[in-house]
Design an enzyme around this catalytic site. Structure first.
Site, PDB file in Angstrom:
ATOM      1  N   ASP A   1       6.692   8.997   0.540  1.00 13.71           N
ATOM      2  CA  ASP A   1       5.804   8.099   1.266  1.00 13.71           C
ATOM      3  C   ASP A   1       5.435   8.770   2.592  1.00 13.71           C
ATOM      4  O   ASP A   1       6.292   8.944   3.467  1.00 13.71           O
ATOM      5  CB  ASP A   1       6.523   6.767   1.509  1.00 13.71           C
ATOM      6  CG  ASP A   1       5.613   5.702   2.109  1.00 13.71           C
ATOM      7  OD1 ASP A   1       4.602   6.059   2.736  1.00 13.71           O
ATOM      8  OD2 ASP A   1       5.947   4.498   1.964  1.00 13.71           O
ATOM      9  N   HIS A   2       4.155   9.132   2.725  1.00 10.28           N
ATOM     10  CA  HIS A   2       3.737   9.894   3.898  1.00 10.28           C
ATOM     11  C   HIS A   2       3.791   9.070   5.183  1.00 10.28           C
ATOM     12  O   HIS A   2       3.741   9.627   6.282  1.00 10.28           O
ATOM     13  CB  HIS A   2       2.311  10.418   3.684  1.00 10.28           C
ATOM     14  CG  HIS A   2       2.006  11.667   4.477  1.00 10.28           C
ATOM     15  ND1 HIS A   2       2.926  12.293   5.285  1.00 10.28           N
ATOM     16  CD2 HIS A   2       0.863  12.395   4.591  1.00 10.28           C
ATOM     17  CE1 HIS A   2       2.382  13.349   5.850  1.00 10.28           C
ATOM     18  NE2 HIS A   2       1.124  13.439   5.455  1.00 10.28           N
ATOM     19  N   ARG A   3       3.908   7.740   5.076  1.00 11.66           N
ATOM     20  CA  ARG A   3       4.078   6.907   6.264  1.00 11.66           C
ATOM     21  C   ARG A   3       5.452   7.104   6.877  1.00 11.66           C
ATOM     22  O   ARG A   3       5.644   6.917   8.086  1.00 11.66           O
ATOM     23  CB  ARG A   3       3.888   5.426   5.911  1.00 11.66           C
ATOM     24  CG  ARG A   3       2.512   5.057   5.410  1.00 11.66           C
ATOM     25  CD  ARG A   3       2.493   3.632   4.907  1.00 11.66           C
ATOM     26  NE  ARG A   3       3.424   3.429   3.808  1.00 11.66           N
ATOM     27  CZ  ARG A   3       3.674   2.242   3.234  1.00 11.66           C
ATOM     28  NH1 ARG A   3       3.060   1.162   3.688  1.00 11.66           N
ATOM     29  NH2 ARG A   3       4.534   2.151   2.233  1.00 11.66           N
TER      30      ARG A   3
END
Length: 625
Positions: free
Chosen positions: A592-594
């Site tokens: 998850d790039h967040r």
């Protein structure tokens, strides 16, 4: 007095799964208060309480499989001496003297498929009730899908479902029998009623139609939304809460319900048009009751308390007080919430007894419509209609695959995925595994590469704790997990399942090997329990036994990362002097790039690859002591 409430008739099903418990010990419940929600093979249903009182104990929990007659809970009922003041008032209004007796006659009514709006036929995609279900007016019964839209069919009568004439997958037409309902009892005077002592006169209400303009509801901070579907036409009768049209913003779609009951007089917008908050969209002709119904009755000398009347039938009742743990919603609303990814526990119901309505969900998702608008004029085209060019065969998806598909779609849409590809030198660790086969046979287990990767992975997660975590709903922080529970994707005949292997860091190779083999067999025979597929901190998906070089695994929320393993293969690796064959294990890490930056994603795979290359040096310590 303590009474037992049991699981009612499941309509021919042997068992069903408890998906939600809406009460807790100490809760005060009324008749028809929802107790639990059950899910069977074809439908989800709420189980209402047949009595009023206080919950003393609950004998089941979410995830349990239950059957007819099983004890649900114990309830301390209200004393028979207590009479609800509304019921007493109603009795005074209805009973004219002690000699009046009322008889009940239940009526079996057949509910049919309504007008399909010009379509010749539609397909039944879901049935929201089962035989024995108690339904109220406007409760969703079945869901139909046509060429251009999906619609819920509401109940035209209240009562108990006796027979269901359709099944999921059936193709139906307007007027076709849908189900039989034993409607609520009809009150009529008995044959020996002395009518000379009764004089009841009801003044007819003066009615006058009025024209109401229905406007686009509040879109939050969004400048506009697009109309993707108009579900009514001029002259059509609609009821309050009936869907009028569907609006779509950048991130969500929502139905706009009717605020009135009446007849569509005009439609001022059209599909494809961009609209703003407060813009008129249509007008309705609404009947206005200019004066209330009045009744003139001869006085009654006493009240016959043996006559039980429904106070709700003639007077408005106050909403019951539900605890914060109780979520009151019908199957149609629950299905809609599941599709939108909405947690019903966070939605405040505005319906009777706090019931959550579709409009409550729509208010909840308006924040997504309020997201910044894109400058692009790009519009996603509708799903193409299949036009067969030759013989075809329809293959229904197993229920497990349908449910898994919903979660995979949710995770893919809501999580910004990045996949980092790498390779690990598995040569020495594989040589150690081959040499350890005899020792593994003594423990009666098979030592797979996956087990070795899991033990090494624990050390990399300790070095990079952000990968063994969950992102909070607001996206403002990570919950770092101090345990190592690994979800392992398993391919079963009915679809993908992800059982969880707990406390990997505390288990030896033999225990892990046997546990993985056991859950894999349970997955193939559909023997996994719901609690075996919850609580992961990280997920692995291994396709090495099949083949392939790389793939993009989908993050298994609420985890923030998943590691994919492909088939090992020998490749030439230059050692500075010459090319030598090395057995390389392909790694595919999606995250998850967040929560995780790209640089950290690379650092993690490099760390894991280095540990795998050196793991043969300390693998012996993983055997049982």
């Amino acid at each position: 007095m303590s009474q037992i409430i049991k699981i009612p008739d499941l309509g021919g099903a042997i068992s069903a799964t408890v998906v939600e418990v809406s009460i807790e010990v100490g809760s005060t419940i009324d008749i028809e208060t929802p107790l639990i929600t059950l899910e069977g093979d074809k439908a989800t249903m709420d189980i209402p309480s047949p009595i009023a009182g206080v919950v003393e104990s609950i004998e089941i929990s979410a995830g349990d499989t239950v059957s007819e007659g099983q004890i649900l809970c114990y309830v301390q009922t209200v004393s028979d001496e207590c009479v609800h003041p509304e019921a007493e008032t109603t009795a005074q209004q209805q009973v004219q003297n002690d000699s009046h007796h009322l008889e009940s006659e239940p009526v079996l009514e057949t509910l049919c498929i309504p007008d399909l709006g010009g379509a010749d036929q539609a397909t039944v995609v879901a049935i929201s009730v089962m035989v024995g279900s108690t339904i109220e007016l406007e409760d969703p019964l079945i869901t139909l899908e046509g060429d251009k839209a999906t619609m819920d069919i509401p109940a035209a009568s209240a009562g108990q479902v006796e027979t269901i004439h359709v099944a999921v997958g059936d193709t139906v037409k307007t007027g076709q029998a849908m189900l039989d309902v034993m409607t609520a009892a009809t009150l009529k005077p008995s044959e020996d009623l002395d009518r000379s002592n009764v004089s009841i006169h009801i003044d007819e209400p003066d009615t006058a139609p009025r024209i109401e303009t229905v406007c686009i509801p509040d879109l939050g901070d969004a400048a506009e939304a697009t109309i993707v579907d108009i579900q009514v036409k001029i002259g059509e009768q609609v009821t309050e809460e009936s869907p009028l049209m569907t609006l779509e913003g950048d991130k969500a779609a929502m139905e706009v319900p009717s605020p009135f009951t009446g007849t569509i007089e005009s439609i001022d917008v059209q599909a494809g048009e961009s609209v703003k908050t407060g813009q008129p969209m249509m007008t309705l002709s609404v009947i206005t009751v200019s004066k209330p119904l009045q009744s003139k009755k001869t006085p009654s000398p006493s009240i016959d308390r043996s006559v039980q009347l429904d106070a709700q039938a003639v007077s408005d009742s106050e909403p019951s007080r539900l605890t914060s743990a109780q979520v009151y919603a019908g199957p149609g609303v629950r299905r809609m919430a599941k599709q939108l990814g909405v947690d019903l526990a966070r939605v405040k119901g505005s319906g009777r007894k706090g019931r959550i309505l579709k409009k409550d969900l729509e208010v909840h998702v308006r924040k997504q419509l309020a997201a910044p608008q894109s400058n692009s004029n790009f519009v996603v085209a509708p799903w193409p209609k299949l036009e067969s060019e030759g013989p075809v065969e329809f293959k229904p998806l197993p229920k497990l695959r349908q449910v898994a598909g919903q979660f995979l779609h949710r995770n893919w849409v809501h999580i910004p995925h990045v996949t980092q590809f790498d390779q690990a030198d598995f040569t020495d660790l594989e040589a150690w595994r081959q040499s350890a086969k005899a020792q593994a046979a003594e423990y009666e287990c098979r030592l797979s590469p996956l087990v070795l990767v899991m033990k090494v992975l624990v050390e990399s997660l300790k070095a990079f704790p952000d990968f063994n975590a969950s992102l909070n709903e607001a996206g403002t922080g990570l919950t770092l997990k101090q345990y190592y529970h690994f979800g392992v994707a398993v391919d079963s005949p009915n679809g993908l399942v992800v059982p969880v292997i707990r406390d990997v860091d505390q288990k030896d190779l033999v225990t892990l090997s046997k546990e993985i083999a056991e859950v894999a067999e349970q997955a193939r025979t559909q023997g996994l329990r719901p609690d075996q597929m919850k609580g992961s901190s990280f997920t692995l998906s291994s396709l090495g036994g099949i083949g392939g070089q790389a793939f993009t695994p989908i993050v298994n929320a609420p985890d923030v990362a998943i590691l994919g393993l492909s088939k090992t293969q020998y490749v030439p690796v230059y050692d500075g002097k010459q090319f030598i064959p090395r057995l390389m294990l392909p790694l595919s890490l999606s995250y998850d790039h967040r929560a995780i930056d790209g640089a950290d994603g690379v650092r993690f795979t490099v760390d894991l690859a280095n540990r795998l290359a050196q793991a043969h040096q300390f693998a012996d310590q993983w055997w049982p002591n």
